[in-house]
Design a protein around this motif. Sequence first.
Motif, PDB file in Angstrom:
ATOM      1  N   THR A  78       0.833  -1.205   0.000  1.00  0.00           N
ATOM      2  CA  THR A  78       0.000   0.000   0.000  1.00  0.00           C
ATOM      3  C   THR A  78       0.866   1.252   0.000  1.00  0.00           C
ATOM      4  O   THR A  78       2.032   1.228   0.405  1.00  0.00           O
ATOM      5  N   GLY A  79       0.272   2.339  -0.454  1.00  0.00           N
ATOM      6  CA  GLY A  79       0.918   3.645  -0.399  1.00  0.00           C
ATOM      7  C   GLY A  79      -0.097   4.690  -0.004  1.00  0.00           C
ATOM      8  O   GLY A  79      -1.243   4.640  -0.443  1.00  0.00           O
ATOM      9  N   GLN A  80       0.303   5.627   0.852  1.00  0.00           N
ATOM     10  CA  GLN A  80      -0.613   6.667   1.301  1.00  0.00           C
ATOM     11  C   GLN A  80      -0.504   7.890   0.407  1.00  0.00           C
ATOM     12  O   GLN A  80       0.597   8.350   0.108  1.00  0.00           O
ATOM     13  N   VAL A  81      -1.654   8.434  -0.001  1.00  0.00           N
ATOM     14  CA  VAL A  81      -1.694   9.662  -0.800  1.00  0.00           C
ATOM     15  C   VAL A  81      -2.686  10.608  -0.141  1.00  0.00           C
ATOM     16  O   VAL A  81      -3.882  10.319  -0.080  1.00  0.00           O
ATOM     17  N   LEU A  82      -2.189  11.725   0.376  1.00  0.00           N
ATOM     18  CA  LEU A  82      -3.040  12.743   0.995  1.00  0.00           C
ATOM     19  C   LEU A  82      -3.130  13.940   0.056  1.00  0.00           C
ATOM     20  O   LEU A  82      -2.111  14.485  -0.372  1.00  0.00           O
ATOM     21  N   LEU A  83      -4.341  14.340  -0.256  1.00  0.00           N
ATOM     22  CA  LEU A  83      -4.561  15.379  -1.260  1.00  0.00           C
ATOM     23  C   LEU A  83      -5.302  16.578  -0.688  1.00  0.00           C
ATOM     24  O   LEU A  83      -6.114  16.449   0.229  1.00  0.00           O
ATOM     25  N   THR A  84      -5.013  17.731  -1.253  1.00  0.00           N
ATOM     26  CA  THR A  84      -5.835  18.923  -1.064  1.00  0.00           C
ATOM     27  C   THR A  84      -6.267  19.399  -2.442  1.00  0.00           C
ATOM     28  O   THR A  84      -5.772  18.925  -3.468  1.00  0.00           O
ATOM     29  N   VAL A  85      -7.179  20.345  -2.475  1.00  0.00           N
ATOM     30  CA  VAL A  85      -7.685  20.850  -3.747  1.00  0.00           C
ATOM     31  C   VAL A  85      -6.552  21.371  -4.628  1.00  0.00           C
ATOM     32  O   VAL A  85      -6.514  21.119  -5.832  1.00  0.00           O
ATOM     33  N   ASP A  86      -5.600  22.095  -4.038  1.00  0.00           N
ATOM     34  CA  ASP A  86      -4.513  22.680  -4.822  1.00  0.00           C
ATOM     35  C   ASP A  86      -3.688  21.629  -5.548  1.00  0.00           C
ATOM     36  O   ASP A  86      -3.075  21.911  -6.580  1.00  0.00           O
ATOM     37  N   ASP A  87      -3.666  20.406  -5.026  1.00  0.00           N
ATOM     38  CA  ASP A  87      -2.861  19.363  -5.641  1.00  0.00           C
ATOM     39  C   ASP A  87      -3.333  19.011  -7.042  1.00  0.00           C
ATOM     40  O   ASP A  87      -2.596  18.386  -7.806  1.00  0.00           O
ATOM     41  N   VAL A  88      -4.556  19.375  -7.379  1.00  0.00           N
ATOM     42  CA  VAL A  88      -5.040  19.050  -8.716  1.00  0.00           C
ATOM     43  C   VAL A  88      -5.517  20.287  -9.462  1.00  0.00           C
ATOM     44  O   VAL A  88      -5.526  20.316 -10.677  1.00  0.00           O
ATOM     45  N   VAL A  89      -5.911  21.343  -8.754  1.00  0.00           N
ATOM     46  CA  VAL A  89      -6.354  22.545  -9.451  1.00  0.00           C
ATOM     47  C   VAL A  89      -5.182  23.246 -10.119  1.00  0.00           C
ATOM     48  O   VAL A  89      -5.256  23.666 -11.262  1.00  0.00           O
TER      49      VAL A  89
ATOM     50  N   TYR B  69      -1.191  19.315 -10.224  1.00  0.00           N
ATOM     51  CA  TYR B  69      -2.000  18.301 -10.901  1.00  0.00           C
ATOM     52  C   TYR B  69      -1.124  17.311 -11.653  1.00  0.00           C
ATOM     53  O   TYR B  69      -1.317  16.101 -11.582  1.00  0.00           O
ATOM     54  N   ARG B  70      -0.159  17.828 -12.378  1.00  0.00           N
ATOM     55  CA  ARG B  70       0.726  16.961 -13.151  1.00  0.00           C
ATOM     56  C   ARG B  70       1.486  16.006 -12.227  1.00  0.00           C
ATOM     57  O   ARG B  70       1.638  14.820 -12.520  1.00  0.00           O
ATOM     58  N   ASN B  71       1.921  16.516 -11.109  1.00  0.00           N
ATOM     59  CA  ASN B  71       2.658  15.681 -10.159  1.00  0.00           C
ATOM     60  C   ASN B  71       1.753  14.612  -9.548  1.00  0.00           C
ATOM     61  O   ASN B  71       2.157  13.455  -9.392  1.00  0.00           O
ATOM     62  N   ALA B  72       0.512  14.983  -9.202  1.00  0.00           N
ATOM     63  CA  ALA B  72      -0.425  14.008  -8.631  1.00  0.00           C
ATOM     64  C   ALA B  72      -0.717  12.892  -9.629  1.00  0.00           C
ATOM     65  O   ALA B  72      -0.736  11.703  -9.277  1.00  0.00           O
ATOM     66  N   HIS B  73      -0.942  13.264 -10.876  1.00  0.00           N
ATOM     67  CA  HIS B  73      -1.218  12.276 -11.908  1.00  0.00           C
ATOM     68  C   HIS B  73      -0.044  11.317 -12.072  1.00  0.00           C
ATOM     69  O   HIS B  73      -0.221  10.098 -12.146  1.00  0.00           O
ATOM     70  N   GLN B  74       1.169  11.856 -12.117  1.00  0.00           N
ATOM     71  CA  GLN B  74       2.356  11.017 -12.297  1.00  0.00           C
ATOM     72  C   GLN B  74       2.590  10.108 -11.093  1.00  0.00           C
ATOM     73  O   GLN B  74       3.027   8.962 -11.248  1.00  0.00           O
ATOM     74  N   THR B  75       2.288  10.613  -9.902  1.00  0.00           N
ATOM     75  CA  THR B  75       2.463   9.796  -8.698  1.00  0.00           C
ATOM     76  C   THR B  75       1.534   8.590  -8.714  1.00  0.00           C
ATOM     77  O   THR B  75       1.949   7.451  -8.464  1.00  0.00           O
ATOM     78  N   PHE B  76       0.258   8.816  -9.023  1.00  0.00           N
ATOM     79  CA  PHE B  76      -0.687   7.709  -9.108  1.00  0.00           C
ATOM     80  C   PHE B  76      -0.265   6.714 -10.192  1.00  0.00           C
ATOM     81  O   PHE B  76      -0.324   5.497  -9.996  1.00  0.00           O
ATOM     82  N   ALA B  77       0.146   7.237 -11.329  1.00  0.00           N
ATOM     83  CA  ALA B  77       0.534   6.363 -12.439  1.00  0.00           C
ATOM     84  C   ALA B  77       1.698   5.466 -12.041  1.00  0.00           C
ATOM     85  O   ALA B  77       1.707   4.258 -12.339  1.00  0.00           O
ATOM     86  N   LYS B  78       2.685   6.026 -11.363  1.00  0.00           N
ATOM     87  CA  LYS B  78       3.845   5.236 -10.964  1.00  0.00           C
ATOM     88  C   LYS B  78       3.479   4.218  -9.877  1.00  0.00           C
ATOM     89  O   LYS B  78       3.940   3.066  -9.911  1.00  0.00           O
TER      90      LYS B  78
ATOM     91  N   LEU C 133       0.596   2.731  -9.410  1.00  0.00           N
ATOM     92  CA  LEU C 133      -0.150   1.637 -10.039  1.00  0.00           C
ATOM     93  C   LEU C 133       0.768   0.783 -10.916  1.00  0.00           C
ATOM     94  O   LEU C 133       0.632  -0.441 -10.965  1.00  0.00           O
ATOM     95  N   GLU C 134       1.704   1.437 -11.591  1.00  0.00           N
ATOM     96  CA  GLU C 134       2.664   0.687 -12.414  1.00  0.00           C
ATOM     97  C   GLU C 134       3.492  -0.269 -11.559  1.00  0.00           C
ATOM     98  O   GLU C 134       3.819  -1.382 -11.980  1.00  0.00           O
ATOM     99  N   LEU C 135       3.795   0.139 -10.335  1.00  0.00           N
ATOM    100  CA  LEU C 135       4.602  -0.674  -9.427  1.00  0.00           C
ATOM    101  C   LEU C 135       3.773  -1.693  -8.655  1.00  0.00           C
ATOM    102  O   LEU C 135       4.311  -2.433  -7.819  1.00  0.00           O
ATOM    103  N   GLY C 136       2.478  -1.749  -8.937  1.00  0.00           N
ATOM    104  CA  GLY C 136       1.630  -2.731  -8.278  1.00  0.00           C
ATOM    105  C   GLY C 136       1.164  -2.330  -6.893  1.00  0.00           C
ATOM    106  O   GLY C 136       0.694  -3.172  -6.120  1.00  0.00           O
ATOM    107  N   VAL C 137       1.266  -1.035  -6.573  1.00  0.00           N
ATOM    108  CA  VAL C 137       0.870  -0.540  -5.249  1.00  0.00           C
ATOM    109  C   VAL C 137      -0.621  -0.221  -5.241  1.00  0.00           C
ATOM    110  O   VAL C 137      -1.179   0.235  -6.241  1.00  0.00           O
TER     111      VAL C 137
END
Length: 365
Positions: A98-109, A114-123, A125-129
Amino acid sequence: MTAARRVVVKVGSSSLTTAAGGIAPERLQSLVTALAAVRARGVEVVLVSSGAIAAGLAPLGLKRRPKGLAAQQAAASVGQGLLVAQYTAALAAYGVTTGQVLLTVDDVVRRSHYRNAHQTFAKLLELGVLPIVNENDTVATQEIRFGDNDRLAALVAHLVHADLLVLLSDVDGLYDGNPALPGTSLLTDVRSDADLAEVAIGSVGSAGVGTGGMVTKVEAARIATGAGIPVVLTSAPNAAAALAGDPIGTLFHATGRRRPTRLLWLRHATEGKGALLLDAGAVRAVLGRRASLLAAGVTGAEGTFHAGDPVDLVGPDGVAVARGLVNFDAEEIPRLAGRSSTELAAELGAEYEREVVHRDDLVLL
């Protein structure tokens, strides 16, 4: 549903904890077993889990969710670690990291966040987390007072390009009235807002540990389905059946198509920090041509905001017609209002030739 290769699952506080606070181990274990079964079929899973504040109540000696913001943040600080630790241990028994991801509105607005949040999720999931997502309640303010994880889950589903969103509640679906009263019926399918016309939607559950209710779940379903993602709403004990594709709960059918995630957040997860006042011509340009807002169409500003903040675009009748990310501070607007870009560039410099709100950072309300 059975064809979905990436699924976002959201579970609420009342489905994980007791009314007195603290995590109910058997409830969490039941959910984890269902998630592990989905993973075993090769499906990628993102879990959006409430429960941090509720999990922190008992260790702090609090009987119910506190009303004060500082106390809520303290409970979230204590409870978030406890919540993720239990998920981590339970999922590790199935060989899932598992991996913890804590978000606020600014992280995607904001574009860079936003670009960083998208890349973090993508990586991840790619690693099987299996990412475990929550709002960053410890430092956030607006999210705790006005936000909810149902809406967050809908926006995360779009961010990660999910094929399905499953909302787990303390009721087994959407009813046309209070499910505790006789004569109410379960809605098995919702294909448009017309199907909700006669539905009486309730509010926060009786446990008193969550912030959401059926209102927020229906709104989350609107956000997700409007972006092309079907939604299943059912109770947490039905999680395994729902994820297996059984006809259970309420299915909200997709009604729209995918669009930029930042704009979904701008439309559904922000409030204007101020307002730009537009003349009639600017309103027509924004609404009719989806044009950028130029200084020439601005007549004034209200409130305090800074470049990059979301602001409402308000017409001469006082009605907000759009929301966008402004490129100037509030105190700069008076000397820009009503003037052409060429004039501003000649007097103030080339940096003042840019749009007040670019069309790529603007959504209609």
